[in-house]
Structures are given as structure tokens and as C-alpha cells.
Design an enzyme around this catalytic site. Sequence first.
Site, PDB file in Angstrom:
ATOM      1  N   HIS A   1       0.882  -1.283   0.171  1.00 23.71           N
ATOM      2  CA  HIS A   1       0.111  -0.111  -0.020  1.00 23.71           C
ATOM      3  C   HIS A   1       0.955   1.355  -0.005  1.00 23.71           C
ATOM      4  O   HIS A   1       1.941   1.214   0.301  1.00 23.71           O
ATOM      5  CB  HIS A   1      -0.961   0.026   1.197  1.00 23.71           C
ATOM      6  CG  HIS A   1      -0.265   0.009   2.403  1.00 23.71           C
ATOM      7  ND1 HIS A   1       0.403   1.313   2.866  1.00 23.71           N
ATOM      8  CD2 HIS A   1       0.053  -1.143   3.215  1.00 23.71           C
ATOM      9  CE1 HIS A   1       0.896   0.891   4.387  1.00 23.71           C
ATOM     10  NE2 HIS A   1       0.841  -0.497   4.412  1.00 23.71           N
TER      11      HIS A   1
ATOM     12  N   GLU B   1      -2.265  -6.825   7.478  1.00 22.72           N
ATOM     13  CA  GLU B   1      -0.729  -6.937   8.206  1.00 22.72           C
ATOM     14  C   GLU B   1      -0.668  -7.673   9.473  1.00 22.72           C
ATOM     15  O   GLU B   1      -1.731  -8.358   9.909  1.00 22.72           O
ATOM     16  CB  GLU B   1      -0.518  -5.372   8.645  1.00 22.72           C
ATOM     17  CG  GLU B   1       0.912  -5.245   9.009  1.00 22.72           C
ATOM     18  CD  GLU B   1       2.052  -5.719   8.103  1.00 22.72           C
ATOM     19  OE1 GLU B   1       2.127  -7.125   7.891  1.00 22.72           O
ATOM     20  OE2 GLU B   1       2.707  -4.843   7.591  1.00 22.72           O
TER      21      GLU B   1
END
Length: 208
Positions: free
Chosen positions: A12, A85
Site C-alpha cells: 500500500h 498486516e
Amino acid sequence: MTETRRVICWRHGRTAWNAEKRFQGQSDIPLDALGEAQAEHAARLLATLRPDVIVASDLRRAADTAAFLGGETGLEVEFDKRLRERSGGEWEGLTAAEIRQRWPERHAGMDIPGGELMADVGERVTEAVERALVAVPEHGLLVIVSHGAAIRAGISRMLGLPQEQREVLGPLGNCSWSLIGPMRSGGWRLLEHNAASLPEEIVLGDDQ
């Protein structure tokens, strides 16, 4: 059947916590202005590779990054929580300096109190990739939009690297990506890592 599809693992864009060097983990932090610009730029490049499927973590920073590529390609972005994550336990929201000060030994080994084991992260990311590949045509391209530690854990698992060698893969910059592809003998190999530009054509020789 020998695998013929390739996978881009795209991190990202930047967030305010990235800029402040704060441990994000699964805290749902959005892209900042620079992160949006990074994602828009990278999406234009990745769109030229003509991906077939886009699957993203449902955390906002990954989902919003993926949306730029969806807009460029016209593909609908799918979401998979297994691409989130690594859970950061007690470290989430703290700066790297604060973590080093409070847990110097744990920080050196990235042994997070209350956090997720990297082996478990690698397993769930690999499961997400394998599930997504089912919808990718032969010789097609899958783009996974995820997070730095999760991507490295997943790639390590797919390459068959032992846990003690996971640091062989260096970190990924915001909006950089890695490309894995099939080996003729089966399994996966790393073709690019921490890339931020499109590769030039490789003339294959004895080292192919």
C-alpha cells in the site's frame, strides 16, 4: 499441472503512521496525500501489465491503494482478510524509537508481545494467494495488495524459505511491489523485489 500464472504482491501507499515510523499492524490507518499520489502513479504502471484479478487486504490503506488499480483496469477489487498486516500486539501505535527503548531484545528479533507469529502470517497470506489464483486464467496475472511484513512473510512461505532466513528478503517501500512466477520444475521463484518501475525485457540466456 505446472503453474503458469504470475503474482504481483503490491504494498500500500504511505500513511501518516508510516511517515512517523509508527507500528501499524492491523490498526486501520488511511493513506495520506502522498500515499494517494503514490498509489495513483503505481496503478498507472501496473495497469499496463494487464492484470486479470485484483485481491486486497480489507484494511483501508490497502483497499484504497487497490481502488486506484481497479479504476485504471476496470476490474472489481476483491477483499480477503487473510491479506491483512501482521497483528502488532502491544506495539501498535508506538514509534520504532519507543519500541526499541521499551523492548530492546524483543525489537531486535521482532518478537512482538501479544503479536502474531510470522509463520502464521505467511501461512494465511499463502492461502489467500492460492484461493485467488483459482480465478486467474492460464498465463494470467494476479495482483495482491497487502502490507510490508505480510507480503514478505507470504513470499517467504511460497518460496519455501525457512523462518531463520526470512530476512533474506529486504523490506518493501510504500507502493513498491514484488513479482513471483513459476519455475519449470514446479514451485515459485522471485522475479522482482521492491520494484517501483516496469522491468525491461530480459534476454534469456544460460542463467534463465
